[in-house]
Design a protein around this motif. Structure first.
Motif, PDB file in Angstrom:
ATOM      1  N   LEU B 375      32.486   9.496  17.735  1.00 31.23           N
ATOM      2  CA  LEU B 375      33.008   8.137  17.937  1.00 31.23           C
ATOM      3  C   LEU B 375      32.841   7.723  19.393  1.00 31.23           C
ATOM      4  CD1 LEU B 375      36.331   8.683  15.944  1.00 31.23           C
ATOM      5  CD2 LEU B 375      34.349   7.340  15.181  1.00 31.23           C
ATOM      6  N   THR B 376      32.690   6.437  19.604  1.00 33.19           N
ATOM      7  CA  THR B 376      32.641   5.885  20.959  1.00 33.19           C
ATOM      8  C   THR B 376      34.024   5.340  21.267  1.00 33.19           C
ATOM      9  OG1 THR B 376      30.317   5.349  20.652  1.00 33.19           O
ATOM     10  CG2 THR B 376      31.473   4.232  22.456  1.00 33.19           C
ATOM     11  N   ALA B 377      34.709   5.986  22.202  1.00 31.88           N
ATOM     12  CA  ALA B 377      36.147   5.716  22.354  1.00 31.88           C
ATOM     13  C   ALA B 377      36.581   5.860  23.814  1.00 31.88           C
ATOM     14  CB  ALA B 377      36.929   6.688  21.459  1.00 31.88           C
ATOM     15  N   PRO B 378      36.199   4.901  24.660  1.00 31.74           N
ATOM     16  CA  PRO B 378      36.626   4.956  26.064  1.00 31.74           C
ATOM     17  C   PRO B 378      38.138   4.790  26.183  1.00 31.74           C
ATOM     18  CG  PRO B 378      35.619   2.835  25.571  1.00 31.74           C
ATOM     19  CD  PRO B 378      35.416   3.697  24.350  1.00 31.74           C
ATOM     20  N   ILE B 379      38.686   5.296  27.274  1.00 32.09           N
ATOM     21  CA  ILE B 379      40.144   5.341  27.447  1.00 32.09           C
ATOM     22  C   ILE B 379      40.571   4.694  28.764  1.00 32.09           C
ATOM     23  CG2 ILE B 379      42.075   6.935  27.892  1.00 32.09           C
ATOM     24  CD1 ILE B 379      40.814   8.819  25.807  1.00 32.09           C
ATOM     25  N   VAL B 380      41.564   3.818  28.641  1.00 33.58           N
ATOM     26  CA  VAL B 380      42.222   3.223  29.810  1.00 33.58           C
ATOM     27  C   VAL B 380      43.717   3.474  29.651  1.00 33.58           C
ATOM     28  CG1 VAL B 380      42.715   1.099  31.064  1.00 33.58           C
ATOM     29  CG2 VAL B 380      40.527   1.372  29.918  1.00 33.58           C
ATOM     30  N   GLY B 381      44.360   3.987  30.677  1.00 31.95           N
ATOM     31  CA  GLY B 381      45.770   4.314  30.512  1.00 31.95           C
ATOM     32  C   GLY B 381      46.646   3.775  31.616  1.00 31.95           C
ATOM     33  N   HIS B 382      47.874   3.383  31.222  1.00 33.48           N
ATOM     34  CA  HIS B 382      48.917   3.089  32.208  1.00 33.48           C
ATOM     35  C   HIS B 382      49.563   4.445  32.519  1.00 33.48           C
ATOM     36  CE1 HIS B 382      47.952  -0.881  30.977  1.00 33.48           C
ATOM     37  NE2 HIS B 382      48.650  -0.869  29.854  1.00 33.48           N
ATOM     38  N   ALA B 383      48.891   5.203  33.366  1.00 36.65           N
ATOM     39  CA  ALA B 383      49.182   6.628  33.468  1.00 36.65           C
ATOM     40  C   ALA B 383      50.608   6.902  33.926  1.00 36.65           C
ATOM     41  CB  ALA B 383      48.181   7.285  34.417  1.00 36.65           C
ATOM     42  N   GLY B 384      51.151   6.074  34.777  1.00 39.70           N
ATOM     43  CA  GLY B 384      52.508   6.293  35.281  1.00 39.70           C
ATOM     44  C   GLY B 384      53.566   6.260  34.192  1.00 39.70           C
ATOM     45  N   ASP B 385      53.250   5.577  33.094  1.00 38.23           N
ATOM     46  CA  ASP B 385      54.166   5.514  31.950  1.00 38.23           C
ATOM     47  C   ASP B 385      53.815   6.524  30.859  1.00 38.23           C
ATOM     48  OD1 ASP B 385      55.395   3.219  33.051  1.00 38.23           O
ATOM     49  OD2 ASP B 385      53.854   1.936  32.154  1.00 38.23           O
ATOM     50  N   GLY B 386      52.657   7.179  30.955  1.00 38.20           N
ATOM     51  CA  GLY B 386      52.213   8.052  29.873  1.00 38.20           C
ATOM     52  C   GLY B 386      51.609   7.289  28.704  1.00 38.20           C
ATOM     53  N   ASN B 387      51.239   6.049  28.942  1.00 37.03           N
ATOM     54  CA  ASN B 387      50.730   5.152  27.892  1.00 37.03           C
ATOM     55  C   ASN B 387      49.218   4.989  28.075  1.00 37.03           C
ATOM     56  OD1 ASN B 387      51.160   1.554  27.359  1.00 37.03           O
ATOM     57  ND2 ASN B 387      50.735   3.100  25.842  1.00 37.03           N
ATOM     58  N   PHE B 388      48.440   5.228  27.006  1.00 36.90           N
ATOM     59  CA  PHE B 388      47.003   4.961  27.157  1.00 36.90           C
ATOM     60  C   PHE B 388      46.428   4.313  25.907  1.00 36.90           C
ATOM     61  CE2 PHE B 388      47.095   9.279  25.445  1.00 36.90           C
ATOM     62  CZ  PHE B 388      46.021   9.317  24.564  1.00 36.90           C
ATOM     63  N   HIS B 389      45.395   3.528  26.140  1.00 36.98           N
ATOM     64  CA  HIS B 389      44.711   2.816  25.064  1.00 36.98           C
ATOM     65  C   HIS B 389      43.317   3.394  24.875  1.00 36.98           C
ATOM     66  CE1 HIS B 389      47.956   0.006  25.531  1.00 36.98           C
ATOM     67  NE2 HIS B 389      47.560  -0.363  26.730  1.00 36.98           N
ATOM     68  N   VAL B 390      43.020   3.805  23.651  1.00 41.11           N
ATOM     69  CA  VAL B 390      41.643   4.115  23.299  1.00 41.11           C
ATOM     70  C   VAL B 390      41.027   2.830  22.777  1.00 41.11           C
ATOM     71  CG1 VAL B 390      40.115   5.520  21.863  1.00 41.11           C
ATOM     72  CG2 VAL B 390      42.334   6.447  22.613  1.00 41.11           C
ATOM     73  N   GLY B 391      39.910   2.433  23.345  1.00 41.50           N
ATOM     74  CA  GLY B 391      39.181   1.275  22.809  1.00 41.50           C
ATOM     75  C   GLY B 391      38.143   1.784  21.824  1.00 41.50           C
ATOM     76  N   LEU B 392      38.592   1.996  20.616  1.00 36.66           N
ATOM     77  CA  LEU B 392      37.708   2.614  19.610  1.00 36.66           C
ATOM     78  C   LEU B 392      36.736   1.571  19.070  1.00 36.66           C
ATOM     79  CD1 LEU B 392      36.998   5.028  17.796  1.00 36.66           C
ATOM     80  CD2 LEU B 392      38.748   4.214  16.212  1.00 36.66           C
ATOM     81  N   LEU B 393      35.454   1.837  19.260  1.00 31.61           N
ATOM     82  CA  LEU B 393      34.421   0.900  18.782  1.00 31.61           C
ATOM     83  C   LEU B 393      34.022   1.297  17.375  1.00 31.61           C
ATOM     84  CD1 LEU B 393      32.713   1.033  22.205  1.00 31.61           C
ATOM     85  CD2 LEU B 393      33.444  -1.104  21.146  1.00 31.61           C
TER      86      LEU B 393
END
Lengths: 468, 468
Positions: B375-393
């Motif tokens: 899968l193509t799944a880049p990751i951006v995270g609000h690291a200080g909160d432990g929250n991250f988003h995978v942008g799954l294509l």
């Protein structure tokens, strides 16, 4: 209204007798009905007359709490959760009788997750016990309401105290709860993540619910790193307005002050007398800064500049712990200093909180009011939050004095509400503030009643508190 | 599960027809039923298929909202509040039909209390509109979820975004609400004081309720002083573990970082390609510091020391606004950079949030999972909160690809829950995450259902969201 409103309610005598029998059978001598112990569980620092429960159950586990709730639900008998009894508004009274559920033996730290700056505790642990336990981890739990209250009680009244201006209130520092609900199940309101959008915020619903929706069995708390340096200071101002304006500008400037407490001239006079100090008897701010050496120095310097803009000429501060304790001694002894103004008098501690732009006006009008009525009413405020307590001294044995005290409280609360404030910044409603809550929130109270009815249809959890 | 769970529900055809007639009679051409406008009000950035409402009502005042609710209540017809349509989980879909209540014309700033650092706004104002309005006051509203969402929508999903690590989420920044409830009354949840213990926390109950308990008509918000200086920086790390460990130590050290965002190697590659940049294609933290010149300098220095402990060799930072914009460009374009990886692909944005001690492990396991499944799944995270988003294509036209995408999301959410995390840090449950909420909170969902039923017995407010 406060004292007048407190009436004993209807009692379910048959249910209470049956519940007592079941609790004795199940818990043996962990269920006690002697008068002394019942009186102790209705005795608080409040001005509100005691209403004793019919028995006291010492819970030792979440399983115990489930069993107790099942028994109470079966017999439709009130349960009054009890932590340390430091509440101020009659929260632990039993106006309809029922069983005091003493949670003080549930005082374990269940886990500390140092890397995540959180921990999970049982409800009966006190904040001082928790901070003693945490000392070696380099972390601390910041909320400090003055009394060595239980964490469960603090959650239930949405407590805060002197350093809420920096660290927030219990609302901001509880990450999750487990709670035994009216059907005897133990539910978990949230996981341990720092933030979540997972449905209704049940955590915040139980925080501040004063034990009326369920009994808390564990609490996950945010922790803070112990500051590298703590500095404390004392700063006298010419007038209340000057002191309040310095507070407003400090907050607006984003200085992350950890504590910023206001004591009025009468309170300073009381402190000097009680503790043998020689502070100027003018409105005074007690401040505390937390951080690295550089950050604390910077904060103190910025605050000092603001203070001198508003006429302060004598800002003393120090990073030396003993020196800081000495500077802050007057603040720490404020309650006892109040009591010393009229030996033997009762104290009624009010709790209004107004937008900080109105703080000077509200404090000044309150001072004028007490002067006009010949009342002795020193003031201590969590100025950064707009929250202040009048320590109203009165003779609780003299009906005329009680009437005068109540009339003063009514005028004070009306004044705060008119300024878009609240009748309670941190003490909660309990029994004492029920009429003021009605004035404050009007129709919104119906929603609270609907929620209460839906989650506790037989009204077993702490009935006669928050709303009738 | 996410896509499979979305089903059209039962429709009250007679009620809908009657409500449409009443709304037309009362509101004229402010009530519209054309397909284009209905489609627009079910169109979002979500991956979830649209379910159109039966009509769209443009509300212009709280009085309008009361009238609409009364009509809907009379005919037992669903109302779906609509702000800007930037939700990600199908919140504005109409699975049971009903009326979209478009609040975008209710976009006024009702009051700004600069001294108190608060304001009151109508729900339809967007965060950018609000910040434009506030510019001359020296204040700003900090919550930044990326999209130019409406404040009402942000409150309803308990939104947060990049700078929640410093300023908190909507839960922390809403002081009070007015809400029209199912009986057509407008209630006020709290006064304007900074803190209050006045009964149940109705404010926090409506924040995050996703429009299922009432329609918000005004919001009192906390504001912040615009920082004197904002500095921004970019810092590449050898591994995800190193980057996450730097985040943990930054938070533990009490450095008041305003933003600390994690982009994984694939995301950095996408950003370089999309924006013609030449960053190292390794896990990278984007940081921002707010404060006085001295404080910002101190924070950057302290962060830089921590970063080099974890192998970062190239921490760039600046206080120059243009330079900062250039450094942060990759972060700001992250979503479009993701899209560019597979032109034409749909994006499913996940939203798990875990205790930060588990962040590295959760991100690494997720990367392994997407690699193992091609899968193509880049990751951006609000690291200080432990929250991250995978942008799954994925290809939303290819059923097999949809199944693969859903299976990935199920594994990711299960992984986060097993780490004591949540399936949603900030996007909300909507339709897409209903099965995961059940897995996350179990019996606690029954309490939510009881509350929903007590406050909205006919289920007119946004039915088919959060829980079935």
């Amino acid at each position: 209204m406060a004292l007048k409103a407190i009436r004993a309610g209807a009692r379910n005598e048959a249910g209470i007798a049956a519940a007592k029998a079941d609790l004795s059978a199940r818990f043996g001598d962990r269920f006690q009905t002697g008068e002394a112990i019942r009186a102790q569980h209705a005795h608080t620092t409040t001005y509100i007359p005691a209403q004793l429960p019919d028995g006291v159950l010492f819970a030792e586990s979440a399983g115990d709490v489930r069993a107790i709730v099942q028994i109470a639900a079966r017999h439709k008998v009130p349960l009054i959760p009890f932590g340390t009894g430091s509440s101020l508004e009659g929260h632990i009274n039993a106006p309809h009788g029922g069983i005091s559920v003493d949670l003080s033996r549930m005082n374990k730290v269940l886990e500390v997750n140092a890397e995540d700056l959180d921990c999970r505790v049982e409800p009966g642990i006190t904040r001082e016990e928790l901070n003693t336990y945490l000392r070696d981890t380099g972390l601390f739990f910041p909320i400090d309401p003055g009394a060595n209250a239980s964490i469960g009680g603090m959650a239930s009244t949405r407590a805060s105290g002197t350093n809420a201006v920096r660290y927030g209130t219990m609302k901001d520092n509880v990450l999750a709860l487990t709670v035994v609900t009216a059907d005897g199940r133990e539910i978990r309101t949230a996981h341990r993540a720092r933030k979540s959008s997972a449905g209704y915020d049940l955590t915040r619903l139980f925080v501040g619910a004063e034990g009326t929706l369920g009994i808390i069995t564990s609490i996950t708390l945010r922790l803070q790193g112990i500051p590298e340096v703590i500095s404390g200071g004392v700063c006298p101002f010419p007038t209340i307005e000057d002191a309040c304006n310095a507070v407003i500008l400090t907050i607006q400037s984003g200085i992350p002050v950890a504590r910023i407490e206001l004591l009025d001239a009468l309170q300073m006079k009381a402190c000097n007398g009680y503790s043998g100090l020689s502070y100027q008897e003018t409105p005074t701010l007690f401040v505390e800064f937390h951080g690295s050496p550089e950050s604390v120095e910077l904060q103190a310097r910025q605050f000092g500049e603001i203070a001198s803009e508003f006429g302060a000429s004598d800002f003393l501060w120090t990073t030396n712990p003993e020196e800081r304790a000495r500077l802050w001694k007057a603040r720490h002894n404020a309650y006892w200093a109040q009591k010393s103004l009229i030996p033997g008098a009762a104290i009624l501690s009010t709790d209004v909180c107004v937008p900080i732009s109105r703080l000077a006006e509200c404090v000044a009008a309150t001072q004028e009011d007490s002067a006009a009525h010949g009342l002795t009413a020193p003031i201590v405020g969590h100025a950064g939050d707009g929250n202040f307590h009048v320590g109203l001294l009165f003779d609780d044995k003299d009906p005329a004095d009680v009437v005068r005290a109540e009339a003063f409280v009514e005028r004070l609360n009306a004044r705060a509400l008119a300024m878009d404030g609240t009748c309670t910044g941190e003490h909660g409603i309990g029994q004492g503030k029920m009429p003021f809550l009605e004035a404050e929130l009007g129709d919104a109270l119906d929603l609270m009643r609907q929620i209460k009815h839906s989650l506790d249809p037989d009204n077993i959890f702490n009935p006669g508190k928050i709303f009738a």
